[in-house]
Enzyme design. Structure first.
Site, PDB file in Angstrom:
ATOM      1  N   ARG A  13     -21.010  -7.744   6.761  1.00 29.97           N
ATOM      2  CA  ARG A  13     -19.522  -7.740   6.451  1.00 29.97           C
ATOM      3  C   ARG A  13     -18.530  -6.483   6.042  1.00 29.97           C
ATOM      4  NH1 ARG A  13     -15.911  -6.462   3.110  1.00 29.97           N
ATOM      5  NH2 ARG A  13     -16.787  -7.005   1.138  1.00 29.97           N
ATOM      6  N   ASP A  14     -19.111  -6.131   4.545  1.00 32.78           N
ATOM      7  CA  ASP A  14     -19.155  -4.749   4.383  1.00 32.78           C
ATOM      8  C   ASP A  14     -19.042  -3.425   4.922  1.00 32.78           C
ATOM      9  OD1 ASP A  14     -17.566  -2.635   2.621  1.00 32.78           O
ATOM     10  OD2 ASP A  14     -18.414  -3.816   0.329  1.00 32.78           O
ATOM     11  N   HIS A 222     -19.437  -5.044  -7.383  1.00 39.78           N
ATOM     12  CA  HIS A 222     -19.650  -4.569  -6.796  1.00 39.78           C
ATOM     13  C   HIS A 222     -19.449  -3.160  -6.503  1.00 39.78           C
ATOM     14  CE1 HIS A 222     -18.217  -5.371  -2.313  1.00 39.78           C
ATOM     15  NE2 HIS A 222     -17.697  -4.011  -2.233  1.00 39.78           N
ATOM     16  N   HIS A 224     -19.780   0.851  -4.808  1.00 43.12           N
ATOM     17  CA  HIS A 224     -19.566   1.952  -3.333  1.00 43.12           C
ATOM     18  C   HIS A 224     -20.102   2.573  -4.506  1.00 43.12           C
ATOM     19  CE1 HIS A 224     -17.819  -0.037  -0.341  1.00 43.12           C
ATOM     20  NE2 HIS A 224     -16.960  -1.338  -1.471  1.00 43.12           N
ATOM     21  N   CYS A 255     -14.897   0.018   2.265  1.00 47.95           N
ATOM     22  CA  CYS A 255     -13.133  -0.503   3.760  1.00 47.95           C
ATOM     23  C   CYS A 255     -12.780   0.229   4.023  1.00 47.95           C
ATOM     24  CB  CYS A 255     -12.195  -1.029   2.417  1.00 47.95           C
ATOM     25  SG  CYS A 255     -10.817  -1.926   2.528  1.00 47.95           S
ATOM     26  N   ASN A 268     -21.636   0.859   0.711  1.00 41.52           N
ATOM     27  CA  ASN A 268     -21.631   0.276  -0.755  1.00 41.52           C
ATOM     28  C   ASN A 268     -23.424   1.016  -0.874  1.00 41.52           C
ATOM     29  OD1 ASN A 268     -20.771  -1.615   1.466  1.00 41.52           O
ATOM     30  ND2 ASN A 268     -20.789  -2.327  -0.919  1.00 41.52           N
TER      31      ASN A 268
HETATM   32  P1  HMG Z   1      -0.044  -9.955   8.747  1.00 43.17           P
HETATM   33  O1  HMG Z   1      -0.017  -8.929   9.554  1.00 43.17           O
HETATM   34  O2  HMG Z   1       0.419  -9.386   7.390  1.00 43.17           O
HETATM   35  O3  HMG Z   1      -0.812 -11.852   9.068  1.00 43.17           O
HETATM   36  O4  HMG Z   1      -2.097  -9.523   8.216  1.00 43.17           O
HETATM   37  P2  HMG Z   1       0.346 -12.494   9.383  1.00 43.17           P
HETATM   38  O5  HMG Z   1       0.230 -13.626   8.715  1.00 43.17           O
HETATM   39  O6  HMG Z   1       1.221 -11.897   9.566  1.00 43.17           O
HETATM   40  O7  HMG Z   1      -0.535 -12.791  10.763  1.00 43.17           O
HETATM   41  C1  HMG Z   1      -0.475 -11.533  11.832  1.00 43.17           C
HETATM   42  C2  HMG Z   1      -1.851 -11.426  12.841  1.00 43.17           C
HETATM   43  O8  HMG Z   1      -3.232 -12.115  13.021  1.00 43.17           O
HETATM   44  C3  HMG Z   1      -1.676 -13.249  13.869  1.00 43.17           C
HETATM   45  O9  HMG Z   1      -1.110 -12.212  15.095  1.00 43.17           O
HETATM   46  C4  HMG Z   1      -1.992 -13.789  13.290  1.00 43.17           C
HETATM   47  O10 HMG Z   1      -2.182 -15.128  13.710  1.00 43.17           O
HETATM   48  C5  HMG Z   1      -3.373 -13.541  12.353  1.00 43.17           C
HETATM   49  P3  HMG Z   1      -1.090 -12.778  16.218  1.00 43.17           P
HETATM   50  O11 HMG Z   1       0.316 -13.804  16.447  1.00 43.17           O
HETATM   51  O12 HMG Z   1       0.118 -11.658  15.734  1.00 43.17           O
HETATM   52  O13 HMG Z   1      -1.979 -12.344  17.557  1.00 43.17           O
HETATM   53  N1  HMG Z   1      -3.876 -13.581  11.545  1.00 43.17           N
HETATM   54  C6  HMG Z   1      -5.498 -13.827  11.879  1.00 43.17           C
HETATM   55  N2  HMG Z   1      -6.472 -13.958  12.783  1.00 43.17           N
HETATM   56  C7  HMG Z   1      -7.654 -14.556  12.274  1.00 43.17           C
HETATM   57  N3  HMG Z   1      -8.025 -15.183  11.095  1.00 43.17           N
HETATM   58  C8  HMG Z   1      -6.947 -14.759   9.647  1.00 43.17           C
HETATM   59  C9  HMG Z   1      -5.510 -14.273  10.517  1.00 43.17           C
HETATM   60  N4  HMG Z   1      -4.392 -14.044   9.568  1.00 43.17           N
HETATM   61  C10 HMG Z   1      -3.759 -13.333  10.460  1.00 43.17           C
HETATM   62  N5  HMG Z   1      -7.339 -15.317   9.130  1.00 43.17           N
HETATM   63  C11 HMG Z   1      -3.731 -10.350   6.972  1.00 43.17           C
HETATM   64  C12 HMG Z   1      -2.185 -10.578   7.219  1.00 43.17           C
HETATM   65  C13 HMG Z   1      -4.412 -10.869   5.800  1.00 43.17           C
HETATM   66  C14 HMG Z   1      -4.438 -11.453   8.032  1.00 43.17           C
HETATM   67  C15 HMG Z   1      -4.774  -9.152   7.142  1.00 43.17           C
HETATM   68  O14 HMG Z   1      -4.024  -8.164   6.812  1.00 43.17           O
HETATM   69  C16 HMG Z   1      -6.064  -8.506   7.301  1.00 43.17           C
HETATM   70  O15 HMG Z   1      -6.578  -9.724   7.786  1.00 43.17           O
HETATM   71  N6  HMG Z   1      -6.619  -7.729   6.174  1.00 43.17           N
HETATM   72  C17 HMG Z   1      -7.815  -7.841   6.317  1.00 43.17           C
HETATM   73  C18 HMG Z   1      -8.177  -6.097   5.955  1.00 43.17           C
HETATM   74  C19 HMG Z   1      -9.842  -6.144   5.755  1.00 43.17           C
HETATM   75  O16 HMG Z   1     -10.480  -7.202   6.358  1.00 43.17           O
HETATM   76  N7  HMG Z   1     -10.295  -5.586   4.422  1.00 43.17           N
HETATM   77  C20 HMG Z   1     -11.337  -5.563   4.659  1.00 43.17           C
HETATM   78  C21 HMG Z   1     -12.150  -6.286   3.489  1.00 43.17           C
HETATM   79  S1  HMG Z   1     -11.467  -6.304   1.762  1.00 43.17           S
HETATM   80  C22 HMG Z   1     -13.017  -4.550   1.324  1.00 43.17           C
HETATM   81  O17 HMG Z   1     -13.211  -4.243   2.226  1.00 43.17           O
HETATM   82  C23 HMG Z   1     -12.951  -4.816   0.118  1.00 43.17           C
HETATM   83  C24 HMG Z   1     -14.289  -5.649  -0.666  1.00 43.17           C
HETATM   84  O18 HMG Z   1     -15.086  -4.658  -0.140  1.00 43.17           O
HETATM   85  C25 HMG Z   1     -14.537  -5.222  -2.506  1.00 43.17           C
HETATM   86  C26 HMG Z   1     -14.122  -3.942  -2.549  1.00 43.17           C
HETATM   87  O19 HMG Z   1     -15.041  -3.142  -2.429  1.00 43.17           O
HETATM   88  O20 HMG Z   1     -13.665  -3.276  -3.660  1.00 43.17           O
HETATM   89  C27 HMG Z   1     -14.029  -7.084  -1.015  1.00 43.17           C
HETATM   90 MG    MG Z   2     -16.397  -3.083  -1.074  1.00 46.73          MG
END
Ligand code: HMG
Ligand code: MG
Length: 314
Positions: A13-14, A222, A224, A255, A268
């Site tokens: 994932r990450d 967690h 990095h 991320c 990470n």
């Molecule tokens: P948004 O654009 O505000 O969402 O994004 P929305 O509700 O307006 O939907 C927009 C479009 O996305 C729509 O599709 C939805 O259907 C679709 P369209 O009609 O335009 O074709 N959609 C989805 N599709 C599939 N699965 C879903 C989903 N939800 C909406 N679940 C949202 C809001 C939260 C969805 C977006 O911002 C997002 O997906 N963000 C994720 C970003 C990400 O993955 N970041 C990395 C992970 S976090 C990280 O790495 C940190 C961590 O490792 C810890 C650390 O290191 O600190 C965990």
């Molecule tokens: Mg991370």
């Protein structure tokens, strides 16, 4: 016998979410199997996020379907779910498998408003409101819920983040009913002292013990590893009672929404490094370092070959 520390490998994932190019789903499944074979306690397999936001992980459902033939034994598979739509995706996987292939889901927010908006298009408060029905559904379905807090030391956009801000969002997440907290040093700015300051504030504010009554860790770190300090941060966290850490084979990761112009988000801490530090400190893990080395080589080759057509020179 030495005390056991839980090791979660988040590389599928990450590790992969920041990679461009095409990494075949079969390759990801092979990586998950290799990590499982290496004896990690948990594998964070993928994310049910918008494929527009994390294109590399758009095959989450297919990947889990591929893994469903072999019922995982002695390992927990988890996935990130940012909203109800993501939770539905995770539950659909389990329904299709006919058993609880995904045993844990993770919601994620941050201690930095700017990062929260960049990463999830929502304020911290809005993410927490989104999580309310997600967490309720997960618990109802018998899944364990992890809650991530990003930017526990620094934010790529806002700079230093106060331990009090981390403690505040941690307490709000726990109030929503999550089973365990995962504190993320998203851009690898932590030092042993800053980790200690955060842990002390979080533990005081939340009344959380590092391990819950059932013995399962309730708090994970967690890290990095931008400046090579993650190992010493792990040592300090062990001294403070933390018994669960995330790592990524080959130190892949980052991320995409923590990248700033000209600066890609850092990887990470490598799971191998993590296991060595934990063992040197006198704790045990279930990890076989030789097998982990093979998983790391596979992870590297998946990333190196991304985008190459079959038959192209490696
Ligand atoms: P948004 O654009 O505000 O969402 O994004 P929305 O509700 O307006 O939907 C927009 C479009 O996305 C729509 O599709 C939805 O259907 C679709 P369209 O009609 O335009 O074709 N959609 C989805 N599709 C599939 N699965 C879903 C989903 N939800 C909406 N679940 C949202 C809001 C939260 C969805 C977006 O911002 C997002 O997906 N963000 C994720 C970003 C990400 O993955 N970041 C990395 C992970 S976090 C990280 O790495 C940190 C961590 O490792 C810890 C650390 O290191 O600190 C965990
Ligand atoms: Mg991370």
């Amino acid at each position: 016998m030495s005390e056991r520390v839980r090791i979660t490998d988040v590389s599928p994932r990450d590790g992969l979410q920041n990679e461009g190019g095409v990494i075949p789903t079969e390759g990801k499944a092979a990586l998950v199997r290799a990590l499982t074979g290496a004896g990690v306690d948990e594998v964070e397999v993928s994310s049910f996020v918008s494929p527009r936001w994390a294109p590399q992980l758009g095959d989450a459902a297919e990947l889990f379907a591929m893994l469903s033939d072999e019922r995982p034994v002695g390992v927990v598979y988890s996935a990130l779910v940012p909203n109800e739509r993501g939770m539905e995706g995770a539950l659909a996987v389990n329904a299709a498998a006919g058993y609880g292939l995904i045993r844990k889901v993770s919601v994620f927010t941050a201690a930095s408003e700017t990062f929260s908006r960049r990463n999830t298009n929502a304020t911290i408060a809005q993410t927490l409101e989104r999580f309310r029905p997600v967490i309720a559904r997960a618990l109802e379905a018998g899944l364990r819920v992890r809650g991530y807090v990003s930017c526990i030391v620094a934010c790529p956009f806002e700079g230093a983040i106060s331990p009090a801000a981390v403690a505040d969002v941690s307490a709000r997440l726990l109030d929503l009913g999550i089973d365990e907290l995962d504190l993320g040093d998203t851009i690898g700015h932590a030092t042993p002292d800053s980790v200690e300051a955060v842990l002390i504030d979080v533990l005081e504010r939340t009344n959380l013990g590092p391990t819950s009554r059932d013995g399962d860790p309730s708090l994970t770190l967690h890290l990095h590893d931008t400046f090579g300090r993650a190992g010493s941060c792990v040592e300090r966290a062990l001294e403070l009672g933390v018994r669960s850490f995330d790592g990524s084979v080959a130190g892949l990761g980052g991320c995409p929404y923590a990248s700033t112009p000209g600066k890609r988000a850092p990887g990470n801490v490598a799971t191998g490094t993590l296991v060595e530090v934990v063992r040197r400190a006198g704790y045990s893990t279930g990890v076989d370092l030789d097998a982990l080395g093979k998983a790391a080589a596979l992870a590297r080759s998946l990333v190196d070959n991304a985008g190459r057509e079959p038959g192209d020179p490696a």
